[in-house]
Design an enzyme around this catalytic site. Sequence first.
Site, short mmCIF file in Angstrom:
data_model
loop_
_atom_site.label_atom_id
_atom_site.label_comp_id
_atom_site.label_asym_id
_atom_site.label_seq_id
_atom_site.Cartn_x
_atom_site.Cartn_y
_atom_site.Cartn_z
CE LYS A 44 -3.96 2.22 0.91
NZ LYS A 44 -4.97 2.35 -0.15
CB CYS A 138 -3.99 8.01 -5.74
SG CYS A 138 -5.44 7.94 -4.70
CE LYS A 176 -1.34 1.62 -9.64
NZ LYS A 176 -1.73 0.89 -8.42
C1 LIG Z 1 -9.59 -0.02 -2.30
C2 LIG Z 1 -8.46 0.31 -3.21
C3 LIG Z 1 -7.34 0.97 -2.71
C4 LIG Z 1 -6.26 1.27 -3.56
N1 LIG Z 1 -5.15 1.89 -3.03
C5 LIG Z 1 -4.08 2.15 -3.84
C6 LIG Z 1 -2.89 2.72 -3.30
O1 LIG Z 1 -2.76 2.98 -2.11
N2 LIG Z 1 -1.87 2.95 -4.17
C7 LIG Z 1 -1.94 2.66 -5.50
O2 LIG Z 1 -0.99 2.89 -6.25
N3 LIG Z 1 -3.07 2.10 -6.02
C8 LIG Z 1 -4.13 1.84 -5.22
N4 LIG Z 1 -5.24 1.25 -5.76
C9 LIG Z 1 -5.30 0.97 -7.21
C10 LIG Z 1 -4.96 -0.49 -7.54
O3 LIG Z 1 -3.63 -0.82 -7.15
C11 LIG Z 1 -5.12 -0.79 -9.04
O4 LIG Z 1 -4.25 0.05 -9.79
C12 LIG Z 1 -6.55 -0.56 -9.57
O5 LIG Z 1 -7.50 -0.86 -8.58
C13 LIG Z 1 -6.85 -1.41 -10.81
O6 LIG Z 1 -6.59 -2.78 -10.60
P1 LIG Z 1 -7.70 -3.85 -10.08
O7 LIG Z 1 -8.86 -3.81 -11.03
O8 LIG Z 1 -6.97 -5.16 -10.04
O9 LIG Z 1 -8.10 -3.39 -8.69
C14 LIG Z 1 -6.33 0.94 -4.92
C15 LIG Z 1 -7.45 0.27 -5.42
C16 LIG Z 1 -8.51 -0.05 -4.59
C17 LIG Z 1 -9.70 -0.77 -5.16
#
Ligand SMILES: Cc1cc2nc3c(=O)[nH]c(=O)nc-3n(C[C@H](O)[C@H](O)[C@H](O)COP(=O)(O)O)c2cc1C
Length: 366
Positions: A44, A138, A176
């Site tokens: 995270k 983000c 990212k």
């Molecule tokens: C609840 C939640 C919290 C997230 N927190 C972060 C974070 O702290 N840092 C980050 O780079 N991406 C964060 N993301 C983004 C995810 O790492 C990812 O890039 C995005 O959700 C798309 O992938 P997925 O469909 O597999 O979730 C978060 C996503 C979700 C759903």
Amino acid sequence: MDLSITVNGMKFPNPFLLGSGPPGTNARVLAKSFEAGWGGAVAKTVSLESAKVVNVVPRYGKLRSRSTGEVIGFENIELISDRPIDVWLDEFRQVKKEYPNNILIASIMEEYEKSRWQELTRMVQDTGVDAFELNFSCPHGMTERKMGSEMGEHPDLTEEVTSWVTEVSKIPVWAKMTPNITNIREPALAAVGGGASGISAINTILSVIGVDLDTLRPMPTVEGHAVPGGYSAQAVRPIALRMVSQLALGLPDKVSVSGIGGIENSHDALEFFLLGASTVQICTGVMLQGVKMVDELKEGVEKFMVDKGFNSVEEIVGKSLPYFSTHMDLVQKMKAAKRMKAGEASRDNEWAQKDITEKTAELTSN
Ligand SMILES: Cc1cc2nc3c(=O)[nH]c(=O)nc-3n(C[C@H](O)[C@H](O)[C@H](O)COP(=O)(O)O)c2cc1C
């Protein structure tokens, strides 16, 4: 079968990584995922001052299939980690000590100030993590402090901040990307210009998951109010696939791509490898299915490799990229294949002759 892959000098036992978010939110959950068989994890996102990070409840919202109720889209308004950096530094050390063969990537984010980024970089790399992922993406909450996608939406800032980090970093740096831009290659190339050796894509897509028709409030609703949040899960996968392919085709060969967005099983992961990702990251999929989903990821990719005669994951990476072309070229290819009649029969005038749903089905490939 050996699923290992070496990316930017790091040997991943397999190409499956937890994406930054709740699945990598402390040492206990990271350890649990490595025990379950994940090759690596992006923890995270951390910053210097956790006291400034205050989350709200509720902070998630789901979009469900009208027919089955299955979750197809997921919105979050969660911030980065609200845990103190000192705690994180201890935990990075501890996880690396206990799981030396798994790849641990620290996701970092700071305000627009060179000294803050460099201080955070130095502190975190001293713990022995394998790489950095710079969170320029983000799309909510942190942007009010000019962090996250506020940087990723401006290639000049992306390049500058990446160079601050690479100036002091001795380990690989991935950047990212936010999808909330017009051309993903621009910020990605800027990050590469700043010294990034890998690009992770995508973070979440800015969204409003719905409106409650009883209360008239947009969701997720906090004390009667809302903000747009980040959209993830299977609905975003086609957009992520497109962006990953654009990156793989548009970046220098030595730059790695880590594919993220809506991956829920081995089939989805394979699509990302075929379009140029050498690792994949999963966040929402793990939140909905649990860490055990890695078993199917491994089995499915192994079976695909046997069926198709691939000897390593590396051999799969980018295999489908040569099949992208231009519209004009597709027309030429239909001509060459003497299939122009099919094209003629689907001209716009023909739509009135059949029911529109039938005509739609006729022109659909899958
Ligand atoms: C609840 C939640 C919290 C997230 N927190 C972060 C974070 O702290 N840092 C980050 O780079 N991406 C964060 N993301 C983004 C995810 O790492 C990812 O890039 C995005 O959700 C798309 O992938 P997925 O469909 O597999 O979730 C978060 C996503 C979700 C759903």
